[in-house]
Design an enzyme around this catalytic site. Sequence first.
Site, PDB file in Angstrom:
ATOM      1  CE  LYS A  35      45.960  25.199  31.186  1.00  0.00           C
ATOM      2  NZ  LYS A  35      47.237  25.566  30.566  1.00  0.00           N
ATOM      3  NE  ARG A 137      54.702  25.963  29.680  1.00  0.00           N
ATOM      4  CZ  ARG A 137      53.422  26.364  29.733  1.00  0.00           C
ATOM      5  NH1 ARG A 137      52.996  27.109  30.737  1.00  0.00           N
ATOM      6  NH2 ARG A 137      52.573  26.011  28.796  1.00  0.00           N
ATOM      7  CE1 TYR A 276      43.709  37.954  63.069  1.00  0.00           C
ATOM      8  CE2 TYR A 276      42.802  37.447  60.900  1.00  0.00           C
ATOM      9  CZ  TYR A 276      43.059  37.072  62.206  1.00  0.00           C
ATOM     10  OH  TYR A 276      42.679  35.845  62.647  1.00  0.00           O
TER      11      TYR A 276
HETATM   12  C1  LIG Z   1      46.841  26.345  29.448  1.00  0.00           C
HETATM   13  C2  LIG Z   1      47.259  26.038  28.076  1.00  0.00           C
HETATM   14  C3  LIG Z   1      46.426  26.343  26.995  1.00  0.00           C
HETATM   15  C4  LIG Z   1      45.188  27.205  27.133  1.00  0.00           C
HETATM   16  O1  LIG Z   1      45.602  28.554  27.326  1.00  0.00           O
HETATM   17  P1  LIG Z   1      44.527  29.744  27.350  1.00  0.00           P
HETATM   18  O2  LIG Z   1      45.345  30.994  27.334  1.00  0.00           O
HETATM   19  O3  LIG Z   1      43.731  29.607  28.605  1.00  0.00           O
HETATM   20  O4  LIG Z   1      43.692  29.579  26.146  1.00  0.00           O
HETATM   21  C5  LIG Z   1      46.807  25.864  25.745  1.00  0.00           C
HETATM   22  N1  LIG Z   1      47.943  25.162  25.577  1.00  0.00           N
HETATM   23  C6  LIG Z   1      48.789  24.892  26.600  1.00  0.00           C
HETATM   24  C7  LIG Z   1      50.041  24.114  26.331  1.00  0.00           C
HETATM   25  C8  LIG Z   1      48.482  25.324  27.869  1.00  0.00           C
HETATM   26  O5  LIG Z   1      49.329  25.070  28.870  1.00  0.00           O
END
Ligand SMILES: *Cc1c(COP(=O)(O)O)cnc(C)c1O
Length: 385
Positions: A35, A137, A276
Amino acid sequence: MRCTKAVIYSENLRYNLQQIRNHVRPQTEICVAVKADSYGHNAVLTAKLARETGGINWFAVATVDEGIELRENGITENIVVLSLCVPEEFPSLFKYNLIQFCFGKEYIRDLSQTADSYFSDGKRQDVFLAVDTGMGRIGCYPEEAGDEAVLISNSSHLNLKGMATHFCVSDGTSFESQTFTYEQYQRFCKAVENVRQRGIDPGICSCGNSAAIMNNPEMHFDMVRPGIITYGYYPDQITKEYLHSVHKDFDLKPVLALETKVVAIRHFPKGKSVSYGRTYFCDEDTDIAVLPIGYADGLLRRFSPGLEVTINGKKYPVCGRICMDQCMVNIGKNNLDVKLFDKVLIFGPKESGALTTADDLAKIGNTISYEVLTSLSKRVRREVL
Ligand SMILES: *Cc1c(COP(=O)(O)O)cnc(C)c1O
């Protein structure tokens, strides 16, 4: 071509993937989280390397568009979509065979109805049932898993391919964190059992993120989902040192180096302000190197003061505010080690020559390596080594 770029050390990516393969049982599937363009590392490249290394054939994206990008670039392996999408995107799930994480009676019903009108034949779209065991979530409550699995399996064009949950404090080493993780795992086991009791095959069960892959081998189930460790960083408190202390050694190599070049060297007198807001004043006569990289590239404003960059094997401080497209570095008066157009490393693996990593930047910016890496913008060209 622009000198500000991210160099991907594919050998290190391969190394990390091999480490993961070596630490999970041979029958455990590995679903690499690609992702956010592989946490900024190029999703297509990562997926192609991963399938060559240890035959990994599961990938996780956050959005339907990310899944489509993989499909359009020759990734034919399994792709799961970890975040929910909206009904307008459902037909793309079917067209590109993307395995959506789903839950909720209304959501499943909508998905099922769209599938009914999309598939004229007996084809079924694989989906995963997401279970919320404590993350707060997405996901159904464990005690709802049975009912929701029934909804999926009663649908004419959906297939329950698996079940998944996500840990929220597996990256913590405290007793409380590890106890909560274990409780999440137990709730997930209950949810799976709940589905089995309804006479439904729960399919591939998955809960392990990076932290759990390294620290909770008993929770690997049928499939793990490594993200950050693929890219060479340890999640929060599950550090290399911690893992060594509990005899779970896991070696990782950062994959990405953020590079730029010195494009100007200015001679500034004592007392002159830099950038700045006039937050920095030269406390003596000095030379200031200008770098063509700024917050629009992902070099967050909050990295200064604190950030040190590497030029020819030595660290120098960024001074004054980081601008949108440029920043300044104090290299000291008459520094013979730094010349115009010399390479500058913002962070990276040892192999790049960088003396700082994304973790160092994260500490300065009060964030995590994940955010440092995913902040790198589209303007930063990716070069694969
Ligand atoms: C992003 C994510 C992962 C991977 O998490 P890491 O901490 O980077 O290993 C796994 N499962 C879900 C549902 C995620 O959103």
